[in-house]
Structure formats: structure tokens, C-alpha cells
Design a protein around this motif. Structure first.
Motif, mmCIF file in Angstrom:
data_model
loop_
_atom_site.group_PDB
_atom_site.id
_atom_site.type_symbol
_atom_site.label_atom_id
_atom_site.label_comp_id
_atom_site.label_asym_id
_atom_site.label_seq_id
_atom_site.Cartn_x
_atom_site.Cartn_y
_atom_site.Cartn_z
ATOM 1 N N ALA A 1 0.837 -1.205 0.000
ATOM 2 C CA ALA A 1 0.000 0.000 0.000
ATOM 3 C C ALA A 1 0.868 1.251 0.000
ATOM 4 O O ALA A 1 0.377 2.341 -0.264
ATOM 5 N N SER A 2 2.179 1.080 0.276
ATOM 6 C CA SER A 2 2.997 2.309 0.279
ATOM 7 C C SER A 2 3.480 2.565 -1.144
ATOM 8 O O SER A 2 4.068 1.690 -1.780
ATOM 9 N N PRO A 3 3.149 3.740 -1.665
ATOM 10 C CA PRO A 3 3.421 4.027 -3.085
ATOM 11 C C PRO A 3 4.857 3.726 -3.530
ATOM 12 O O PRO A 3 5.048 3.046 -4.526
ATOM 13 N N PRO A 4 5.886 4.179 -2.782
ATOM 14 C CA PRO A 4 7.233 3.907 -3.329
ATOM 15 C C PRO A 4 7.471 2.419 -3.506
ATOM 16 O O PRO A 4 7.977 1.961 -4.525
ATOM 17 N N HIS A 5 7.056 1.626 -2.511
ATOM 18 C CA HIS A 5 7.296 0.178 -2.594
ATOM 19 C C HIS A 5 6.540 -0.404 -3.783
ATOM 20 O O HIS A 5 7.080 -1.158 -4.592
ATOM 21 N N PHE A 6 5.285 0.030 -3.925
ATOM 22 C CA PHE A 6 4.470 -0.491 -5.042
ATOM 23 C C PHE A 6 5.111 -0.104 -6.363
ATOM 24 O O PHE A 6 5.211 -0.910 -7.280
ATOM 25 N N TYR A 7 5.590 1.151 -6.431
ATOM 26 C CA TYR A 7 6.144 1.643 -7.701
ATOM 27 C C TYR A 7 7.330 0.773 -8.124
ATOM 28 O O TYR A 7 7.428 0.316 -9.263
ATOM 29 N N ARG A 8 8.202 0.472 -7.162
ATOM 30 C CA ARG A 8 9.376 -0.345 -7.508
ATOM 31 C C ARG A 8 8.939 -1.763 -7.894
ATOM 32 O O ARG A 8 9.301 -2.293 -8.936
ATOM 33 N N THR B 1 -1.406 2.347 -13.223
ATOM 34 C CA THR B 1 -1.365 2.703 -11.797
ATOM 35 C C THR B 1 -0.072 3.433 -11.483
ATOM 36 O O THR B 1 -0.069 4.404 -10.709
ATOM 37 N N ARG B 2 1.008 2.984 -12.113
ATOM 38 C CA ARG B 2 2.280 3.694 -11.863
ATOM 39 C C ARG B 2 2.137 5.150 -12.288
ATOM 40 O O ARG B 2 2.588 6.072 -11.594
ATOM 41 N N ASN B 3 1.449 5.379 -13.445
ATOM 42 C CA ASN B 3 1.287 6.775 -13.863
ATOM 43 C C ASN B 3 0.464 7.545 -12.832
ATOM 44 O O ASN B 3 0.785 8.657 -12.434
ATOM 45 N N GLU B 4 -0.629 6.899 -12.370
ATOM 46 C CA GLU B 4 -1.494 7.590 -11.394
ATOM 47 C C GLU B 4 -0.716 7.873 -10.111
ATOM 48 O O GLU B 4 -0.890 8.918 -9.480
ATOM 49 N N VAL B 5 0.177 6.947 -9.748
ATOM 50 C CA VAL B 5 0.973 7.167 -8.518
ATOM 51 C C VAL B 5 1.885 8.370 -8.747
ATOM 52 O O VAL B 5 2.014 9.251 -7.883
ATOM 53 N N LEU B 6 2.451 8.448 -9.959
ATOM 54 C CA LEU B 6 3.318 9.612 -10.244
ATOM 55 C C LEU B 6 2.517 10.905 -10.104
ATOM 56 O O LEU B 6 2.965 11.880 -9.506
ATOM 57 N N ILE B 7 1.279 10.888 -10.637
ATOM 58 C CA ILE B 7 0.457 12.114 -10.568
ATOM 59 C C ILE B 7 0.210 12.490 -9.116
ATOM 60 O O ILE B 7 0.351 13.647 -8.700
ATOM 61 N N ALA C 1 7.451 -6.158 -12.094
ATOM 62 C CA ALA C 1 6.409 -7.186 -12.312
ATOM 63 C C ALA C 1 5.808 -7.092 -13.708
ATOM 64 O O ALA C 1 5.404 -8.099 -14.277
ATOM 65 N N ILE C 2 5.786 -5.880 -14.279
ATOM 66 C CA ILE C 2 5.050 -5.713 -15.549
ATOM 67 C C ILE C 2 5.524 -6.679 -16.632
ATOM 68 O O ILE C 2 4.704 -7.400 -17.223
ATOM 69 N N PRO C 3 6.838 -6.793 -16.891
ATOM 70 C CA PRO C 3 7.238 -7.720 -17.964
ATOM 71 C C PRO C 3 6.763 -9.152 -17.693
ATOM 72 O O PRO C 3 6.368 -9.873 -18.595
ATOM 73 N N TRP C 4 6.719 -9.516 -16.403
ATOM 74 C CA TRP C 4 6.309 -10.891 -16.086
ATOM 75 C C TRP C 4 4.872 -11.163 -16.510
ATOM 76 O O TRP C 4 4.444 -12.296 -16.628
ATOM 77 N N PHE C 5 4.104 -10.091 -16.679
ATOM 78 C CA PHE C 5 2.714 -10.290 -17.147
ATOM 79 C C PHE C 5 2.626 -10.053 -18.646
ATOM 80 O O PHE C 5 1.940 -10.743 -19.379
ATOM 81 N N LEU C 6 3.409 -9.065 -19.134
ATOM 82 C CA LEU C 6 3.244 -8.667 -20.535
ATOM 83 C C LEU C 6 3.778 -9.749 -21.481
ATOM 84 O O LEU C 6 3.119 -10.118 -22.459
ATOM 85 N N VAL C 7 4.948 -10.322 -21.134
ATOM 86 C CA VAL C 7 5.546 -11.308 -22.054
ATOM 87 C C VAL C 7 4.642 -12.541 -22.191
ATOM 88 O O VAL C 7 4.236 -12.886 -23.303
ATOM 89 N N PRO C 8 4.246 -13.195 -21.085
ATOM 90 C CA PRO C 8 3.349 -14.353 -21.269
ATOM 91 C C PRO C 8 2.046 -13.962 -21.976
ATOM 92 O O PRO C 8 1.499 -14.714 -22.767
ATOM 93 N N ALA C 9 1.579 -12.713 -21.738
ATOM 94 C CA ALA C 9 0.327 -12.313 -22.395
ATOM 95 C C ALA C 9 0.508 -12.327 -23.903
ATOM 96 O O ALA C 9 -0.315 -12.867 -24.645
#
Lengths: 248, 56, 218, 226
Positions: free
Chosen positions: A12-19, A228-234, A24-32
């Protein structure tokens, strides 16, 4: 159980989630993408034509996953909004804000593919069929959510207002769905609606359907994480940890 | 050659099936591109903010 | 059950204390203040500061109308700390907007506003008479001058019987006589052991022993 | 110093009724709007009473829905602008309770007149004789559902600049079930079929929305006041 809880709190803490999401994204995008290619091959090349619907059955392999996932998007958006409102976790609002455009485009796709499926089957692009009308309402709900969110100059207030609308919306979705179904069955009792299409589906058609469904789901998770990363940046642009992110 | 053409035509239904797949792929990939473009724009925007803050 | 307006002489509120720890507020992208820690030690807290320093936002945060970015707000009555739900009814808030509906008369507005805080029977008109505003009672608020509207708004605090008054720029639109009158109300409230938080550019004409100052622009 | 809920409730309704009573023209606008919309349909389609009879139920319902929404849009606007909303938030009475009072005051001024006016409008559209009772019953329940969801939309858009454009988009999907059930009940009655089923569903929806919506409206008002 508490392993999950403290993972949830750390997340739930934004910095941790952001990292974490960054890795994690490639781990979902490549198999997709891999699954999508396999799914397309199965759907367009190997799967047989349907004795009744001919080749238009191939539209099912796209329409059904997209339609199911758009509904799943709205419900998960409402759950994220509820978490955001109840426990005041800003990240949950960011997730809800991230799901909205993805859900809206999936609903629009469901309508588009549904109407293209309608032309050869019913002879017209638009029929006030129960499912298509429900998806039209879902599109309006998504539109309302997005419009309300950016009507507020202050992001925090926009989040909370849109969250309330999402929760009210999700409570109404079953009501809208059943009232539209009830309304629809009054006119064409035996209407061949899109749902009935897959009732008699045989196994050879299941493979492409589930591959596509799984591919789009993985894609959706990746897309939502990116947004979500973009929204966290905002939301966190003023905070100190943002500077470290820019360094790398 | 005709074998490809037949597959593509899908005995008449192709005109409905292909747009579905093309538009779906376009929309899904488009969403990804928009997300990355927004990210780049956001990061630049924040990068511009920082020197201003340090100088204030 | 006191149904009459709190008569001046003997009525005393139970003592209310406010303490705030590490308050931080933003307005959009701008940080108004941070690490604000404060405890009310005197009956009147005079909040001053340049325009845009967050005076109104602070008042709205203290009355739980707005959420702060960080920090805790603790209202205590006779030692027991109050939850936001218990504290808000004890607060009478007079903001920039007077909270008066233009179409209705002054008496009708006050009757409605007082009904939100306590049981009352027809003492609204009496109160207006006590403060030489009886001639306004029947006229729609839209026809009143800004100063008169301000007086009616400030009267709302007296009528509400709340121990805590939060006034945002109470002297706005008031002439000299109006300011004296407002200070009179404040003195009454202080002698009735009430607490007042106010933002103003003018120094409230009260003996400095009763006034605690907080400068937001520092 | 306990606050009397009854007094606050009655006080809020009295305040709204007085306020609207003094600006009667503005309060009656939704009813004129309703009549104008009704008149549009024969002009746009056909003066032939047989054709009109078939669509009378639906037309009356759409017109009533639009008229109710028009007036609901500014339910909290006046209180927000003059600061009364802040007083309501800070009072000893829970916000959702005052929201119900405001909704009731609004319903008495718009919902009820619509229910009374609807048979006249339906008569002008040559609605079948035995459908009038069902029409009024359905509208009675329907306007309550409309005002509950409309209040949520009004609370969400009260502090938003051009809330006017946003309000219908937010509220219309939420009141589709009420429209479907209400219009169908009237149509059933007009065709001599039994409208009981539709009416009972509408009643269930009405109870659900009237009892739950005020909490969402109160939460939305808190967000708008932030």
C-alpha cells in the motif's frame, strides 16, 4: 494470513508499489503476448468452422473474453474504490483510476465485436439485445466514472467522489442487467442472444477461447499496473521519493 | 495462392471477423502505447519541476 | 434540558481544549503549512497570516470539514477526548459565506440553523431584539446589507449554544459599531467558559491575557 | 444540549418549502417542462390517437423522468453556495437524515405534482382507460427512486463547475431499471395485462434506493465540502 497482510500493507505504500510493479510488468506482458499469438493461431487457423454460425464463430473468441473482462474490470474498480474509501489508501484510488480507461475500452470493444457479430447473424449491426444493452449501460457507467474523476481539480477529492459513484454503480449493475434481461425477454422470448451462442460449444472451440481469455487477462493486469504507476506519479509528484525514481 | 485467399475470405464471413480482430489488437496495443507515452510525459513534467523547487 | 437561549449570567460551558499535532495541509500542489503543533491554552485563539497562508483551510480542518494531509486533531472536553462525530456538533462555524438563504428572512434562517444544534422555542426573535436587530427579523436576508448579514451570521453562534465558536474573518463588512458589538459577543462567550478560534487581520479588542496568537505565515 | 431530530427534520422541510414557496415560478418550472415534453411527441410523430395510445405510457414516463432530473440537478446547489451545507455538516443531526428531509421536501414539490399531472398528460396521449391507476402508482414509486439516485448525482456534482453537463451522464444509467419497470407496468395495464409483477419489482427497487441512497449522498456531500 499475516504474511499476506503485511505484503498488502507494504504494497500500500506508493514507493514500494512503484518499484515492485516496475519489475512485475514484464512478467505479465511477455506471457500475455505469447498466449495471444497462440490464441490467434488457434482461433483463426486451426479451430473448425461452426456448422451453424460458419466462420463468424471466430468473433466469439474475441467478444467473449473482452465482454467478461470488462464486467470484471468494473467490479474490481469498485472493490479498489471501496478499499480506498474505507481504509483511506491512496494507492487503491490510483488502481481504480487505472482500471477505468482499460474497462471502458474493453466494454467498447465488446459492443463493437458484438454488433459485428450481429450483422451476419441477425442482419443488423445493432439489436436491442439484452447483453448488448447491458454493455451499453456499462459503458455509460465507465464514462460517468471517468468524467466525474477529472471534473475535480483536486485529485484527492476526484478520487473519493468517483469511488462513491463506482460503489453505487456496482450495486446497480446486477439490477440493470436483470431489468434489461426482463425487458428484453418480453419482446423476443426465444431470442438467440450472444450468451446462448456458447452454450453448445464443443471442446475444440474451448481451447482458443480460454487461451484468448487468459492472454487478455494477463495483458489487463500489465496494463493496469502500468497505468497505476502513472497515477501514482500524478498523486505523489511532490513527494521526496519521486526524485530517486528520476535518478535511474 | 488461392489457398491463402480462401482462408482470408473465410467464405464470406471474413469481412466481419477480420475487423473484429484488427480493432481489438489496435485498441489493446493502443492502450499500452498511451500508457507509456503518458508515463514519459509525466516523468519529464516532474523532472522540470525539480530544478524549480531546488532554486526556490 | 435548557430550552431557552443560554442566558448570559450563570450559564457556563464545560471546558473544551484543542490540541493539534504535526498538522500538514496542501491546497492542490501548494503546501500551506506542515508540522503545525498547537494546544489551546487561552479562551481565544487568534489565527493571523498573510492571504493564502491557509487560515480558512486550517479552520475547516479543525472542524473536520476538510481532511488534512497528515496530523492529528484532538478535541477534549473536561479531559475526555472527543471523536470527530462527537466534536462537530459542539462547533459553531461562521465562514466567509454567511450560511443565510437570501429568500428567507433573518428569523427563519436563524430558526433553521439553531434547530440543527439544539431544541429551541421562539427565542430566536427574542435574541434578535436583545441585539437591536428586531427590525430585520421580517425582511428577506437578500435585502440586508453585508454588515447586517454578518451580524445575523455571528448571532447564529450565540443561538447555537455551542461551546466552540470558529469565526472566519468575523469583522468582515462590519463597521466600528459592529466590531464593538462582535467583541461584546466574544466577551460573553469567554466569560461563559467557551472557546473561540478566529481568523482576522485586526487585533481582537480583548485583554491580551485571554488571546493566544498563531501566525501562519511564519 | 441534545438536539431534536424531529425539529431538525421538520425545520429542514419547512425551510425548503418556504424557500420554494417564495419562488413559486421557479419551483413549477419542471411541471411546465413536463407538459412541453409531452406535447412534443404528438408534434414529432403523429396526431393519430391510435398510434399515440401505443406509446403513451413510455412517453409520460420519459417526460416525468426528464422533469424530475431537471429539478434534482440543483438540489444542493443553493445550500452549497450560501454556506448552509457547511452548517448541515457540522450539526448534531446526521447528514443522511437531513438528506432525507431535503429529498422529501423536493419530492413534495416535484415528484407528487408529476404524479398528479401524469394522468392528464396520459389522457392527452389517449392512454387506455384502465392504465391510469397503474401509471400513478408506478410514477409514485418511480419518482422516489429518481429523487434518491438524483440526489447522489446532485451531491457529487454540486461543487463541480459545469456540473450541469455531468449530472445526466452520472444518473441516467442508475435509473434505467426504474424507467424499464415503470414504463412496462403502465404498458401492461394499457394492454389489459396484469402489471402486478412490474409494480412489485419497482416497489422493491424503490425501498432499496430510498433506504440506501441517502448514505451515499451524505458521503458525496462530505467529499464536495472538502
Amino acid at each position: 494470513m499475516n504474511a499476506f497482510m503485511n505484503w498488502f500493507y507494504r504494497m500500500a505504500s506508493p514507493p514500494h508499489f512503484y518499484r515492485w510493479s516496475g519489475t512485475a510488468i514484464p512478467w505479465f506482458l511477455v506471457p500475455a503476448t505469447v498466449l495471444a499469438v497462440i490464441g490467434l493461431y488457434l482461433a483463426l487457423v486451426t479451430s473448425p468452422t461452426d456448422y451453424q454460425m460458419g466462420d463468424t464463430v471466430r468473433i466469439m473468441y474475441v467478444h467473449v473474453p473482452v465482454a467478461w473482462l470488462s464486467l470484471m474490470c468494473y467490479t474490481s474498480m469498485a472493490v479498489a474504490s471501496a478499499i480506498g474509501l474505507i481504509w483511506r489508501i491512496k494507492l487503491a484510488h490510483a488502481v481504480a483510476a487505472a482500471i477505468a480507461p482499460a474497462g471502458a475500452s474493453l466494454t467498447a470493444l465488446a459492443l463493437f465485436t458484438g454488433s459485428l457479430w450481429g450483422k451476419p447473424t441477425w442482419g443488423t449491426y445493432w439489436v436491442w439485445d439484452a447483453r448488448l444493452t447491458s454493455y451499453l449501460m456499462l459503458l455509460f457507467l465507465f464514462a460517468g466514472f471517468a468524467l466525474l474523476r477529472n471534473a475535480f481539480s483536486d485529485v484527492q477529492r476526484g478520487d473519493r467522489a468517483a469511488a462513491i459513484l463506482a460503489i453505487v454503480g456496482v450495486v446497480n449493475i446486477p439490477i440493470i442487467h436483470y431489468s434489461v434481461n426482463w425487458w428484453n425477454t418480453l419482446h423476443q422470448p426465444a431470442s438467440f442472444s450472444v450468451t446462448k451462442g456458447q452454450a453448445g460449444i464443443d471442446s475444440s472451440m474451448l481451447w482458443p477461447l480460454f487461451t484468448m481469455l487468459f492472454a487478455v487477462t494477463l495483458y489487463l493486469v500489465a496494463l493496469v499496473l502500468m497505468r497505476t504507476r502513472n497515477e501514482v506519479l500524478i498523486r505523489e509528484r511532490r513527494k521526496a521519493w519521486i526524485k530517486e525514481v528520476l535518478v535511474k | 495462392m488461392t489457398q491463402w485467399a480462401d482462408w482470408f475470405a473465410m467464405n464470406g464471413d471474413g469481412v466481419f471477423v477480420w475487423p473484429c480482430y484488427i480493432v481489438t489488437v489496435l485498441v489493446l496495443v493502443g492502450n499500452l502505447l498511451i500508457a507509456t507515452r503518458n508515463r514519459r510525459r509525466l516523468l519529464e513534467d516532474i523532472r522540470l519541476q525539480i530544478p524549480m523547487e531546488n532554486s526556490r | 434540558m435548557n430550552t431557552a437561549a443560554p442566558s448570559r449570567a450563570h450559564f457556563r460551558h464545560t471546558h473544551i481544549k484543542l490540541d493539534v499535532v504535526g498538522l500538514e495541509c496542501w491546497r492542490g500542489d501548494l503546501q500551506l503549512f506542515s508540522e503545525l503543533t498547537l494546544t489551546t491554552s487561552r479562551p481565544v485563539l487568534h489565527i493571523c497570516g498573510i492571504n493564502g497562508s491557509g487560515k480558512t483551510t486550517l479552520l475547516k480542518v479543525l472542524s473536520f470539514l476538510t481532511r488534512p494531509e497528515q496530523g492529528t486533531i484532538n478535541w477534549q472536553q473536561a479531559g475526555a477526548s472527543l471523536s470527530p462525530r462527537e466534536a462537530t456538533p459542539l462547533i459553531s462555524y461562521v465562514g466567509h459565506r454567511d450560511g443565510l438563504n437570501g429568500v428567507l428572512t433573518a428569523a427563519e434562517n436563524l430558526e433553521w440553523a439553531t434547530g440543527l444544534h439544539r431544541r429551541h422555542r421562539h427565542d430566536v426573535v427574542q435574541c434578535l431584539q436583545d441585539h437591536q436587530l428586531a427590525h430585520l427579523a421580517r425582511r428577506p436576508v437578500a435585502a440586508l446589507s453585508a454588515g447586517q448579514r454578518r451580524r445575523v451570521a455571528l448571532l447564529r453562534s450565540l443561538l447555537s449554544g455551542c461551546p466552540v465558536w470558529i469565526w472566519d474573518e468575523p469583522y468582515a463588512n462590519l463597521d466600528e459599531a459592529g466590531r464593538q458589538w462582535a467583541n461584546g459577543l466574544l466577551k460573553e462567550h469567554v466569560t461563559a467558559n467557551g472557546l473561540a478560534l478566529m481568523t482576522t487581520h485586526l487585533q481582537p479588542a480583548l485583554d491580551s491575557a485571554a488571546v493566544q496568537t498563531l501566525d501562519l505565515s511564519s | 444540549m441534545s438536539v431534536s431530530y424531529r425539529q431538525a427534520f421538520v425545520g429542514q422541510i419547512r425551510k425548503d418549502l418556504r424557500q420554494s414557496g417564495r419562488r413559486l415560478a421557479q419551483t413549477l418550472t419542471p411541471l411546465f417542462f413536463f407538459s412541453v415534453v409531452i406535447a412534443l411527441f404528438p408534434l414529432a410523430m403523429t396526431p393519430d390517437s391510435e398510434a399515440l395510445a401505443k406509446i403513451a405510457g413510455g412517453v409520460v414516463w420519459v417526460a416525468a423522468l426528464l422533469a424530475a432530473l431537471l429539478s434534482l440537478q440543483t438540489l444542493f446547489r443553493g445550500d452549497f453556495e450560501d454556506g448552509s451545507l457547511e452548517l448541515m455538516a457540522l450539526s448534531g443531526v446526521p447528514m443522511w437524515f437531513q438528506v432525507i428531509a431535503k429529498q422529501m421536501a423536493h419530492w413534495l414539490l416535484t415528484g407528487l405534482p408529476l404524479v398528479i399531472l401524469a394522468p392528464i398528460a396520459a389522457y392527452s396521449l389517449n392512454l387506455n382507460g384502465d392504465a391510469y391507476i397503474t401509471l400513478m402508482m408506478a410514477l409514485l414509486l418511480g419518482t422516489l427512486v429518481l429523487s434518491s439516485f438524483g440526489a447522489i448525482g446532485a451531491a457529487l456534482t454540486v461543487s463541480v463547475g459545469q456540473g450541469g453537463l455531468l449530472f445526466p451522464v452520472l444518473v441516467l444509467p442508475l435509473i434505467v431499471p426504474a424507467l424499464i419497470l415503470g414504463a412496462k407496468a403502465t404498458e401492461f395495464a394499457a394492454q389489459g395485462r396484469d402489471p402486478g409483477g412490474a409494480l412489485s419489482l419497482l416497489a422493491a427497487l424503490c425501498i432499496l434506493s430510498v433506504s440506501l441512497a441517502p448514505f451515499a449522498t451524505a458521503a458525496s456531500l462530505r467529499v464536495s465540502l472538502d
